[in-house]
Design an enzyme around this catalytic site. Structure first.
Site, PDB file in Angstrom:
ATOM      1  N   ASN A   7       0.861  -1.194   0.000  1.00 35.58           N
ATOM      2  CA  ASN A   7       0.000   0.000   0.000  1.00 35.58           C
ATOM      3  C   ASN A   7       0.898   1.245   0.000  1.00 35.58           C
ATOM      4  OD1 ASN A   7      -1.389   2.286   1.112  1.00 35.58           O
ATOM      5  ND2 ASN A   7      -3.078   0.934   1.639  1.00 35.58           N
ATOM      6  N   ASP A   9      -0.053   4.502  -0.122  1.00 35.27           N
ATOM      7  CA  ASP A   9      -0.735   5.757   0.245  1.00 35.27           C
ATOM      8  C   ASP A   9       0.184   6.753   0.962  1.00 35.27           C
ATOM      9  OD1 ASP A   9      -2.998   4.525  -0.693  1.00 35.27           O
ATOM     10  OD2 ASP A   9      -3.912   4.224   1.274  1.00 35.27           O
ATOM     11  N   HIS A  10       1.035   6.235   1.853  1.00 33.22           N
ATOM     12  CA  HIS A  10       1.870   7.147   2.646  1.00 33.22           C
ATOM     13  C   HIS A  10       2.832   7.961   1.782  1.00 33.22           C
ATOM     14  CE1 HIS A  10       0.181   5.708   6.227  1.00 33.22           C
ATOM     15  NE2 HIS A  10       1.240   5.239   6.869  1.00 33.22           N
ATOM     16  N   ARG A  18       3.296  18.917   1.007  1.00 33.99           N
ATOM     17  CA  ARG A  18       3.923  20.096   0.423  1.00 33.99           C
ATOM     18  C   ARG A  18       3.276  20.556  -0.868  1.00 33.99           C
ATOM     19  NH1 ARG A  18       8.899  22.080   1.529  1.00 33.99           N
ATOM     20  NH2 ARG A  18       9.189  22.225   3.736  1.00 33.99           N
ATOM     21  N   HIS A  43      -5.601   3.638  -1.735  1.00 34.75           N
ATOM     22  CA  HIS A  43      -6.913   3.994  -1.205  1.00 34.75           C
ATOM     23  C   HIS A  43      -7.258   5.392  -1.690  1.00 34.75           C
ATOM     24  CE1 HIS A  43      -9.608   4.150   2.686  1.00 34.75           C
ATOM     25  NE2 HIS A  43     -10.247   4.544   1.612  1.00 34.75           N
ATOM     26  N   ARG A  45      -9.450   8.053  -1.068  1.00 37.61           N
ATOM     27  CA  ARG A  45     -10.408   8.457  -0.037  1.00 37.61           C
ATOM     28  C   ARG A  45     -11.309   9.562  -0.561  1.00 37.61           C
ATOM     29  NH1 ARG A  45      -8.796   6.493   5.292  1.00 37.61           N
ATOM     30  NH2 ARG A  45     -10.568   7.680   6.008  1.00 37.61           N
ATOM     31  N   ARG A  49      -7.167  12.867   0.728  1.00 38.21           N
ATOM     32  CA  ARG A  49      -6.093  13.381   1.585  1.00 38.21           C
ATOM     33  C   ARG A  49      -4.709  12.879   1.155  1.00 38.21           C
ATOM     34  NH1 ARG A  49      -7.163  10.032   7.143  1.00 38.21           N
ATOM     35  NH2 ARG A  49      -9.230  10.911   6.920  1.00 38.21           N
ATOM     36  N   HIS A  50      -4.653  11.757   0.430  1.00 42.10           N
ATOM     37  CA  HIS A  50      -3.338  11.317  -0.073  1.00 42.10           C
ATOM     38  C   HIS A  50      -3.403  10.975  -1.566  1.00 42.10           C
ATOM     39  CE1 HIS A  50      -5.159   7.553   1.229  1.00 42.10           C
ATOM     40  NE2 HIS A  50      -4.831   7.695   2.491  1.00 42.10           N
ATOM     41  N   GLU A  70      -8.675   0.430  -2.843  1.00 44.14           N
ATOM     42  CA  GLU A  70      -9.528   0.478  -1.647  1.00 44.14           C
ATOM     43  C   GLU A  70     -10.420   1.705  -1.768  1.00 44.14           C
ATOM     44  OE1 GLU A  70      -6.047  -1.197   1.357  1.00 44.14           O
ATOM     45  OE2 GLU A  70      -6.903   0.789   1.667  1.00 44.14           O
ATOM     46  N   THR A 100      -6.830   6.247   9.962  1.00 42.88           N
ATOM     47  CA  THR A 100      -6.751   5.142   9.015  1.00 42.88           C
ATOM     48  C   THR A 100      -8.048   4.365   9.139  1.00 42.88           C
ATOM     49  OG1 THR A 100      -5.445   3.196   8.342  1.00 42.88           O
ATOM     50  CG2 THR A 100      -5.570   3.641  10.698  1.00 42.88           C
ATOM     51  N   THR A 101      -8.247   3.346   8.287  1.00 37.23           N
ATOM     52  CA  THR A 101      -9.510   2.603   8.328  1.00 37.23           C
ATOM     53  C   THR A 101      -9.689   1.937   9.694  1.00 37.23           C
ATOM     54  OG1 THR A 101      -9.015   2.100   6.024  1.00 37.23           O
ATOM     55  CG2 THR A 101     -10.916   0.999   6.997  1.00 37.23           C
ATOM     56  N   GLU A 151     -11.172  -9.377   2.777  1.00 42.62           N
ATOM     57  CA  GLU A 151      -9.884  -9.057   3.390  1.00 42.62           C
ATOM     58  C   GLU A 151     -10.146  -8.976   4.888  1.00 42.62           C
ATOM     59  OE1 GLU A 151      -7.264  -6.103   1.664  1.00 42.62           O
ATOM     60  OE2 GLU A 151      -6.573  -5.511   3.664  1.00 42.62           O
ATOM     61  N   HIS A 191      -3.788  -4.902   7.616  1.00 43.33           N
ATOM     62  CA  HIS A 191      -3.905  -3.766   8.536  1.00 43.33           C
ATOM     63  C   HIS A 191      -3.065  -4.025   9.784  1.00 43.33           C
ATOM     64  CE1 HIS A 191      -5.328  -0.040  10.167  1.00 43.33           C
ATOM     65  NE2 HIS A 191      -5.961   0.175   9.043  1.00 43.33           N
ATOM     66  N   GLY A 192      -2.140  -3.100   9.997  1.00 41.76           N
ATOM     67  CA  GLY A 192      -1.311  -3.163  11.207  1.00 41.76           C
ATOM     68  C   GLY A 192      -0.213  -4.218  11.155  1.00 41.76           C
ATOM     69  N   GLY A 213       1.052  -1.495   4.376  1.00 34.17           N
ATOM     70  CA  GLY A 213       1.501  -0.162   3.984  1.00 34.17           C
ATOM     71  C   GLY A 213       2.409   0.503   4.993  1.00 34.17           C
ATOM     72  N   HIS A 214       1.840   0.859   6.145  1.00 36.35           N
ATOM     73  CA  HIS A 214       2.536   1.723   7.095  1.00 36.35           C
ATOM     74  C   HIS A 214       3.937   1.222   7.452  1.00 36.35           C
ATOM     75  CE1 HIS A 214       2.856   4.690  10.282  1.00 36.35           C
ATOM     76  NE2 HIS A 214       3.262   3.722  11.076  1.00 36.35           N
TER      77      HIS A 214
HETATM   78  N1  PXP Z   1      -5.971  -3.124   4.092  1.00 41.02           N
HETATM   79  C1  PXP Z   1      -6.889  -2.133   4.165  1.00 41.02           C
HETATM   80  C2  PXP Z   1      -8.284  -2.436   3.710  1.00 41.02           C
HETATM   81  C3  PXP Z   1      -6.539  -0.844   4.597  1.00 41.02           C
HETATM   82  O1  PXP Z   1      -7.473   0.123   4.664  1.00 41.02           O
HETATM   83  C4  PXP Z   1      -5.191  -0.590   4.953  1.00 41.02           C
HETATM   84  C5  PXP Z   1      -4.786   0.797   5.357  1.00 41.02           C
HETATM   85  O2  PXP Z   1      -4.928   1.651   4.276  1.00 41.02           O
HETATM   86  C6  PXP Z   1      -4.274  -1.653   4.864  1.00 41.02           C
HETATM   87  C7  PXP Z   1      -4.692  -2.915   4.451  1.00 41.02           C
HETATM   88  C8  PXP Z   1      -2.839  -1.466   5.210  1.00 41.02           C
HETATM   89  O3  PXP Z   1      -2.722  -1.203   6.585  1.00 41.02           O
HETATM   90  P1  PXP Z   1      -1.316  -0.731   7.172  1.00 41.02           P
HETATM   91  O4  PXP Z   1      -1.010   0.588   6.567  1.00 41.02           O
HETATM   92  O5  PXP Z   1      -1.562  -0.670   8.644  1.00 41.02           O
HETATM   93  O6  PXP Z   1      -0.317  -1.783   6.795  1.00 41.02           O
END
Ligand code: PXP
Length: 242
Positions: A7, A9-10, A18, A43, A45, A49-50, A70, A100-101, A151, A191-192, A213-214
């Site tokens: 992911n 997005d970040h 910026r 994602h 949104r 925002r990103h 997403e 985040t979600t 998911e 996620h996480g 992602g993160h």
């Molecule tokens: N899956 C979904 C559906 C999400 O919304 C996210 C966060 O955008 C992720 C996976 C990835 O989560 P993380 O950034 O915590 O790895």
């Protein structure tokens, strides 16, 4: 073989901070794929925002790997998906103020809306996945509304410190994976997830894909995206069941 969806997005979050053209999430996606990512997740949104609409268009054109979009189950987003045709759409709940979600979709409570969105996206040739908590009721509802995939939200597991409760959370994920497979669904998770906890989830038999992602983008700041993606993929493959 379990697949890694990175992911990005970040990367867009830093760019938007910026209002510049860099760093470019598409460039990050190309590097992630080069390092072993199987697909790219982004994602779009409602508040933009990103990721921006144009990122999705450029992503589609720049990479041949799968693109997993997403999005919320809104009319605007469904129209964008039908136009841009990502390979996969993962429907997520969206609340404007969240960082985040948070939490999975309550599919059981909105069957009609989600079923219609699944039908429209499927007609456009897009595989639909529903982001749900590891809850058997939501797994069953996902199969009933016609999604091809789920998911499983691993956030609760990821936030639980090591110990008995963590085992409970992992068992819930195991149960949801089993239930999903029994209903004929493709089962993804995410996620996480990070470098310390990914193996507990990747070792569960029957999971097709992890979306992360993160932790990967954070690690990229120190080691570069190539090494950060490569290490995550290595950990996943190492822990796969025989
Ligand atoms: N899956 C979904 C559906 C999400 O919304 C996210 C966060 O955008 C992720 C996976 C990835 O989560 P993380 O950034 O915590 O790895």
């Amino acid at each position: 073989m379990i697949e890694l969806g990175v992911n990005i997005d970040h990367v867009a979050t830093v760019r938007q901070a910026r209002g510049t053209l860099f760093p470019d999430p598409v460039e990050a996606a190309i590097a992630a794929i080069d390092a072993g990512a199987d697909l790219i997740t982004l994602h779009l949104r409602e508040d933009r925002r990103h990721i921006q609409d144009n990122d999705l268009t450029r992503m589609r054109a720049a990479i041949s790997n799968r693109v997993n979009l997403e999005m919320a189950a809104t009319e605007e987003m469904v129209n964008i998906a039908i136009r841009e045709k990502p390979d996969d759409v993962c429907l997520v709940p969206e609340h404007r103020q969240e960082l985040t979600t948070e939490g999975g979709l309550n599919v059981a409570a909105q069957r009609d809306v989600i079923s219609l969105v699944c039908q429209r996206l499927a007609l456009a040739g897009i595989r639909v996945s529903l982001f749900i908590d590891p809850d058997p009721t939501q797994v069953l509802a996902s199969a009933e509304v016609g999604a091809e995939a789920i998911e499983i939200h691993t956030g609760q597991f990821a936030e639980t410190p090591l110990g008995d409760q963590r085992k409970v959370e992992l068992d819930r994920i195991h149960g949801a994976v089993q239930a999903g497979l029994e209903h004929g669904l493709r089962v993804n998770a995410g996620h996480g997830l990070n470098y310390d906890n990914v193996q507990e989830v990747a070792s569960i038999e029957g999971i097709s894909e992890l979306n992360i992602g993160h932790s990967i983008i954070a690690q990229s700041l120190f080691t570069g995206i190539h090494s950060a993606v490569g290490e995550m993929k290595r950990l996943m493959l190492e822990s796969m069941p025989d």
